[in-house]
Design a protein around this motif. Structure first.
Motif, short mmCIF file in Angstrom:
data_model
loop_
_atom_site.label_atom_id
_atom_site.label_comp_id
_atom_site.label_asym_id
_atom_site.label_seq_id
_atom_site.Cartn_x
_atom_site.Cartn_y
_atom_site.Cartn_z
N GLU A 1 35.91 35.99 18.33
CA GLU A 1 35.32 36.87 17.32
C GLU A 1 35.46 38.33 17.77
N SER A 2 35.24 38.56 19.06
CA SER A 2 35.39 39.91 19.59
C SER A 2 36.84 40.37 19.52
N VAL A 3 37.77 39.48 19.82
CA VAL A 3 39.19 39.84 19.76
C VAL A 3 39.59 40.27 18.35
N LEU A 4 39.09 39.57 17.34
CA LEU A 4 39.41 39.96 15.96
C LEU A 4 38.91 41.37 15.67
N LEU A 5 37.73 41.70 16.18
CA LEU A 5 37.19 43.05 15.99
C LEU A 5 38.00 44.08 16.78
N VAL A 6 38.44 43.70 17.97
CA VAL A 6 39.27 44.61 18.77
C VAL A 6 40.53 44.98 18.01
N LYS A 7 41.17 43.99 17.42
CA LYS A 7 42.40 44.26 16.64
C LYS A 7 42.09 45.24 15.51
N ILE B 1 26.19 37.19 27.87
CA ILE B 1 26.37 36.79 26.47
C ILE B 1 26.38 38.04 25.59
N ALA B 2 25.55 39.02 25.92
CA ALA B 2 25.59 40.29 25.19
C ALA B 2 26.92 41.00 25.44
N ASP B 3 27.36 41.04 26.71
CA ASP B 3 28.64 41.66 27.03
C ASP B 3 29.78 41.09 26.18
N LEU B 4 29.82 39.78 26.08
CA LEU B 4 30.92 39.14 25.37
C LEU B 4 30.92 39.49 23.89
N HIS B 5 29.77 39.84 23.35
CA HIS B 5 29.68 40.20 21.93
C HIS B 5 29.94 41.69 21.68
N GLN B 6 30.07 42.47 22.75
CA GLN B 6 30.55 43.84 22.60
C GLN B 6 32.07 43.71 22.55
N TYR C 1 26.80 42.10 45.60
CA TYR C 1 27.05 41.70 44.21
C TYR C 1 28.39 42.22 43.66
N GLN C 2 29.21 42.81 44.52
CA GLN C 2 30.46 43.37 44.03
C GLN C 2 31.38 42.32 43.40
N HIS C 3 31.22 41.08 43.85
CA HIS C 3 32.03 40.00 43.26
C HIS C 3 31.72 39.80 41.78
N SER C 4 30.56 40.29 41.33
CA SER C 4 30.16 40.07 39.93
C SER C 4 30.77 41.08 38.97
N LYS C 5 31.44 42.11 39.47
CA LYS C 5 32.01 43.13 38.59
C LYS C 5 32.94 42.53 37.54
N VAL C 6 33.76 41.58 37.96
CA VAL C 6 34.75 41.00 37.04
C VAL C 6 34.13 40.02 36.06
N TRP C 7 32.86 39.70 36.26
CA TRP C 7 32.18 38.74 35.37
C TRP C 7 31.75 39.37 34.04
N HIS C 8 31.90 40.66 33.90
CA HIS C 8 31.40 41.35 32.71
C HIS C 8 32.39 41.40 31.55
N TYR C 9 33.61 40.93 31.75
CA TYR C 9 34.64 41.10 30.71
C TYR C 9 35.74 40.06 30.88
N VAL C 10 36.59 39.98 29.88
CA VAL C 10 37.84 39.23 29.95
C VAL C 10 38.91 40.11 29.31
#
Length: 262
Positions: free
Chosen positions: A206-212, A130-135, A70-79
């Motif tokens: 929406e997450s990017v706006l919060l990051v800023k 979907i939860a990850d993307l909203h963090q 499942y190591q290929h899935s590590k990059v699937w948790h974020y952008v």
């Protein structure tokens, strides 16, 4: 010495999104929003997992990400974005994938409905991502690994922005309490229609706006005190609610399409 402690905290910190508590909260609220027919499909798939409880199994993608298969899935948790980027686009997703492409790829595996290991994993991946993307910090800056290389103190202990938004604020607000979790669910029922956009890019931005916003108030070595927590807890609560509403919508649409196709 204080700087050494902070440095050690940075390199010992996992790159997980919402901690186990946050993921369970999102999946629990989403499950309650599903129709009885869709709940039944979730239950059918969960019979194939050693952890029969969908809510508790939603952290599974974090638990298996380091296994060879499942190591290929590590990059699937974020952008990741650059600090000069105003928004996220699909061009930010590398060839090996990211959370944006992973959500779409995994949701497609839920249709047509035919219980299998692949569909079980797709259900858990969709619920988790979907939860990850909203963090917010999972659509964060590449140069500090989504806040993992920042340095802060949370109630006197060394930490980083990613961990603070992942779990520390939620835990300090006593969201381990089931009654408090249910109150958050009840509150979203009045707002859910306004959050039912189906664009993954909308959720990411929406997450990017919060990051800023988060980085506007960040100073290396800063203390995350009660004032900070009280200021940002409502934003974090809303992200959990939005993730739940959108996860329920994605599952409902996938399972309804599966029924129609059948």
């Amino acid at each position: 010495m204080r700087n050494l402690v902070l440095a050690l905290a940075l390199f010992c910190s996992p790159v997980f999104a919402f901690g186990e508590l946050g993921h369970q909260m999102v999946c629990s609220m989403a499950y309650q929003l599903l129709s009885p027919a869709s709940q039944q499909k979730v239950q059918q798939l969960m019979q194939l997992h050693e952890q029969k409880d969908f809510t508790k199994a939603c952290s599974w993608p974090d638990q298996i990400r380091s296994l060879p298969e499942y190591q290929h899935s590590k990059v699937w948790h974020y952008v990741n974005i650059q600090r000069t980027d105003a928004k996220v686009t699909m061009q930010h997703c590398p060839a090996e994938g990211c959370v944006l492409s992973a959500i779409e790829q995994q949701r497609q595996k839920l249709t047509p409905f035919a219980p299998s290991k692949q569909q079980l994993e797709a259900l858990l991946f969709v619920g988790h991502f979907i939860a990850d993307l909203h963090q917010p910090l999972h659509a964060g800056y590449a140069d500090d690994l989504g806040g993992n290389k920042t340095a802060v103190y949370f109630e006197g202990e060394p930490s980083n922005l990613h961990a603070v938004w992942d779990s520390r604020i939620l835990e300090a607000a006593s969201y381990q309490n089931a009654t408090k979790q249910q109150a958050l669910y009840q509150a979203l029922l009045q707002k859910q229609k306004q959050w039912q956009q189906v664009s993954v890019l909308d959720w990411a931005n929406e997450s990017v706006l919060l990051v800023k916003l988060i980085y506007q108030g960040y100073k290396p070595g800063m203390l995350i005190d009660q004032t900070y927590q009280q200021q940002h807890l409502p934003e974090l609560e809303q992200r959990l609610q939005q993730a739940a509403v959108r996860l329920a919508l994605v599952l409902e649409q996938s399972f309804t399409a599966a029924s129609s196709a059948g």
